[in-house]
Every structure is written in C-alpha cells, then in structure tokens.
Design a protein around this motif. Sequence first.
Motif, PDB file in Angstrom:
ATOM      1  N   VAL A 238       0.883  -1.161   0.000  1.00  0.00           N
ATOM      2  CA  VAL A 238       0.000   0.000   0.000  1.00  0.00           C
ATOM      3  C   VAL A 238       0.918   1.207   0.000  1.00  0.00           C
ATOM      4  N   LEU A 239       0.922   1.952  -1.112  1.00  0.00           N
ATOM      5  CA  LEU A 239       1.915   2.996  -1.324  1.00  0.00           C
ATOM      6  C   LEU A 239       1.290   4.377  -1.209  1.00  0.00           C
ATOM      7  N   PHE A 240       1.909   5.233  -0.420  1.00  0.00           N
ATOM      8  CA  PHE A 240       1.454   6.608  -0.271  1.00  0.00           C
ATOM      9  C   PHE A 240       1.917   7.434  -1.458  1.00  0.00           C
ATOM     10  N   ALA A 241       1.037   8.301  -1.932  1.00  0.00           N
ATOM     11  CA  ALA A 241       1.358   9.219  -3.022  1.00  0.00           C
ATOM     12  C   ALA A 241       0.825  10.599  -2.669  1.00  0.00           C
ATOM     13  N   ARG A 242       1.553  11.624  -3.073  1.00  0.00           N
ATOM     14  CA  ARG A 242       1.150  12.980  -2.692  1.00  0.00           C
ATOM     15  C   ARG A 242      -0.060  13.484  -3.484  1.00  0.00           C
ATOM     16  N   ASN A 243      -0.311  12.891  -4.659  1.00  0.00           N
ATOM     17  CA  ASN A 243      -1.476  13.291  -5.448  1.00  0.00           C
ATOM     18  C   ASN A 243      -1.888  12.144  -6.358  1.00  0.00           C
ATOM     19  N   ALA A 244      -3.025  12.322  -7.045  1.00  0.00           N
ATOM     20  CA  ALA A 244      -3.572  11.241  -7.862  1.00  0.00           C
ATOM     21  C   ALA A 244      -2.648  10.874  -9.016  1.00  0.00           C
ATOM     22  N   GLY A 245      -1.964  11.862  -9.602  1.00  0.00           N
ATOM     23  CA  GLY A 245      -1.049  11.574 -10.698  1.00  0.00           C
ATOM     24  C   GLY A 245       0.109  10.699 -10.255  1.00  0.00           C
ATOM     25  N   ARG A 246       0.645  11.011  -9.092  1.00  0.00           N
ATOM     26  CA  ARG A 246       1.751  10.202  -8.562  1.00  0.00           C
ATOM     27  C   ARG A 246       1.258   8.807  -8.201  1.00  0.00           C
ATOM     28  N   ALA A 247       0.042   8.706  -7.688  1.00  0.00           N
ATOM     29  CA  ALA A 247      -0.527   7.401  -7.354  1.00  0.00           C
ATOM     30  C   ALA A 247      -0.632   6.529  -8.603  1.00  0.00           C
ATOM     31  N   LYS A 248      -1.018   7.131  -9.716  1.00  0.00           N
ATOM     32  CA  LYS A 248      -1.129   6.380 -10.974  1.00  0.00           C
ATOM     33  C   LYS A 248       0.237   5.872 -11.418  1.00  0.00           C
ATOM     34  N   GLU A 249       1.276   6.691 -11.258  1.00  0.00           N
ATOM     35  CA  GLU A 249       2.631   6.280 -11.630  1.00  0.00           C
ATOM     36  C   GLU A 249       3.113   5.126 -10.756  1.00  0.00           C
ATOM     37  N   LEU A 250       2.859   5.197  -9.457  1.00  0.00           N
ATOM     38  CA  LEU A 250       3.287   4.124  -8.560  1.00  0.00           C
ATOM     39  C   LEU A 250       2.548   2.824  -8.854  1.00  0.00           C
ATOM     40  N   ALA A 251       1.246   2.924  -9.162  1.00  0.00           N
ATOM     41  CA  ALA A 251       0.469   1.730  -9.483  1.00  0.00           C
ATOM     42  C   ALA A 251       0.992   1.053 -10.743  1.00  0.00           C
ATOM     43  N   ALA A 252       1.465   1.849 -11.699  1.00  0.00           N
ATOM     44  CA  ALA A 252       2.033   1.284 -12.917  1.00  0.00           C
ATOM     45  C   ALA A 252       3.388   0.647 -12.662  1.00  0.00           C
ATOM     46  N   GLU A 253       4.160   1.248 -11.754  1.00  0.00           N
ATOM     47  CA  GLU A 253       5.495   0.727 -11.452  1.00  0.00           C
ATOM     48  C   GLU A 253       5.437  -0.551 -10.631  1.00  0.00           C
ATOM     49  N   PHE A 254       4.402  -0.657  -9.777  1.00  0.00           N
ATOM     50  CA  PHE A 254       4.264  -1.816  -8.899  1.00  0.00           C
ATOM     51  C   PHE A 254       2.894  -2.452  -9.125  1.00  0.00           C
ATOM     52  N   PRO A 255       2.763  -3.257 -10.181  1.00  0.00           N
ATOM     53  CA  PRO A 255       1.456  -3.847 -10.503  1.00  0.00           C
ATOM     54  C   PRO A 255       0.887  -4.639  -9.340  1.00  0.00           C
ATOM     55  N   GLY A 256      -0.388  -4.416  -9.063  1.00  0.00           N
ATOM     56  CA  GLY A 256      -1.051  -5.102  -7.966  1.00  0.00           C
ATOM     57  C   GLY A 256      -1.027  -4.340  -6.661  1.00  0.00           C
ATOM     58  N   ALA A 257      -0.184  -3.314  -6.565  1.00  0.00           N
ATOM     59  CA  ALA A 257      -0.112  -2.517  -5.339  1.00  0.00           C
ATOM     60  C   ALA A 257      -1.313  -1.589  -5.238  1.00  0.00           C
ATOM     61  N   SER A 258      -1.710  -1.298  -4.014  1.00  0.00           N
ATOM     62  CA  SER A 258      -2.735  -0.300  -3.762  1.00  0.00           C
ATOM     63  C   SER A 258      -2.055   1.035  -3.468  1.00  0.00           C
ATOM     64  N   THR A 259      -2.806   2.112  -3.613  1.00  0.00           N
ATOM     65  CA  THR A 259      -2.265   3.437  -3.320  1.00  0.00           C
ATOM     66  C   THR A 259      -3.205   4.200  -2.401  1.00  0.00           C
ATOM     67  N   VAL A 260      -2.619   5.085  -1.614  1.00  0.00           N
ATOM     68  CA  VAL A 260      -3.365   6.021  -0.776  1.00  0.00           C
ATOM     69  C   VAL A 260      -2.820   7.403  -1.081  1.00  0.00           C
ATOM     70  N   VAL A 261      -3.705   8.340  -1.369  1.00  0.00           N
ATOM     71  CA  VAL A 261      -3.289   9.699  -1.686  1.00  0.00           C
ATOM     72  C   VAL A 261      -3.347  10.553  -0.421  1.00  0.00           C
TER      73      VAL A 261
END
Length: 230
Positions: free
Chosen positions: A29-52
Amino acid sequence: MATHVITGAGSGIGAAVARRLHARGDDLVLFARNAGRAKELAAEFPGASTVVGDLAEPERLSWAFSHQTLPDRVDTLLHIAGVADLGSVGELTPKIWQAQLNANLVSPAEITRHLLPQLRVSQGQVLFVNSGAGLAAHADWSAYAASKHGLKALADSLRHEEKPNGVRVTSVYPGRTASPMQAKIHQQEGREYDAARWIDPESVATTILMAIDLPRDAEVNDLTVRPGKP
C-alpha cells in the motif's frame, strides 16, 4: 502474505524497499502525494494499492483518509519519505522549518495514529527511516536535524506505548545515501555530487528487510548504517 504500507516509495531507499517486497509477492500500500503520482506508482508496482495524502499537509490527512479505503490489515508501516532544506538558523524562515517538521515528523505521527488499530491486531511493526542527523546536528542542518531528532523521540515513545500491544518499533539511521534527495543536498552545499561515494539504497533496504523479517522473539530498536568508503 504480509501487507506493507510505505511512504516514499517513488525513489531512493523507499523505491528499493518497495521493489524488494513487491518481488517476493507481499502486498503493498503505497502513499502518493497526489492522484497523478498514485497512478505512476500503481504502474510501477502492478497489484499494489495506493493512498493519496500530501505529507506537507498533515492537518488534511484525516480528511483524505476519510475519502479513501485504508487497508484492513497492516503488518508493517514503513515511514521512508522525507525532505531536507539546509540553511543556518539566521537564514531559515518559519515556512522552511514548518515544511520539514510537517513532512518528517508530524505526518508520520498522524499516519501512525490512523493505522495503529490495524497494527495492534496484526502485532505488526512501525519502522522509521531516520538519519544520521537524527543523532547529531551540524551547522546548516538545524531544521532537518530537529525534525529527525523529533522523529527519534516519536519512535522511542511509541515503542514504550505499544510494546504491551505487541507492536515493534524500529528506527534506522542511514548515513548519506545515493538518492535524488542527496543530489539536492549536495547542490545546496555547493558540492559536486558523486553517487558512488555514498551508500547504495539497496544496502539500506537490506537492513530494513532484516529488521522487519526478524523473528518475533527479538526486535531491532535502533540501527545505524554508515558509508563504507572513506
């Protein structure tokens, strides 16, 4: 399969830790500062969840969490994100002080507060990536070092409070580590940056995984990692 909540997974030590945990099949479960960064992290780590949630604004994190789904289970909470702005006490403005205190200290406390119920159920672990500056302050490092000294105090207090609940708390104090933040620090210092002189983020990641994978009959409270080259 363990579930790890990670701040700072976008670069440096955080990215190295996230890659290692992702490669072995753990849930992230990866923290991201905004929705755009969350999308980048989700692409880099397939299957990971994100929290903005923006660590620069800890007072808004509770509101942000109320509009998202936090994980039901948390085995480890890894606070790896951080910011650094150097300057003498005579130069630093309240805005610069507050930015570092918010990102490096207040936001980790607030995230921990929200996830403690899950950590208590799993008898999990909170790990803070601190800094050598959290143990000794030098000229022009006052604001950053103060935030990291505070982070040590947060970790030490949390350890005493949560030990009866079975939650382990670890602080890791890396020396200078090759990362985008280190490159920025060298620029502020007016020095040429040579990544080969400093600790590889993968080496710090190795120490972090050792601490979280340690059998439950022991815990690492404080771990200092220093550059091996002269």
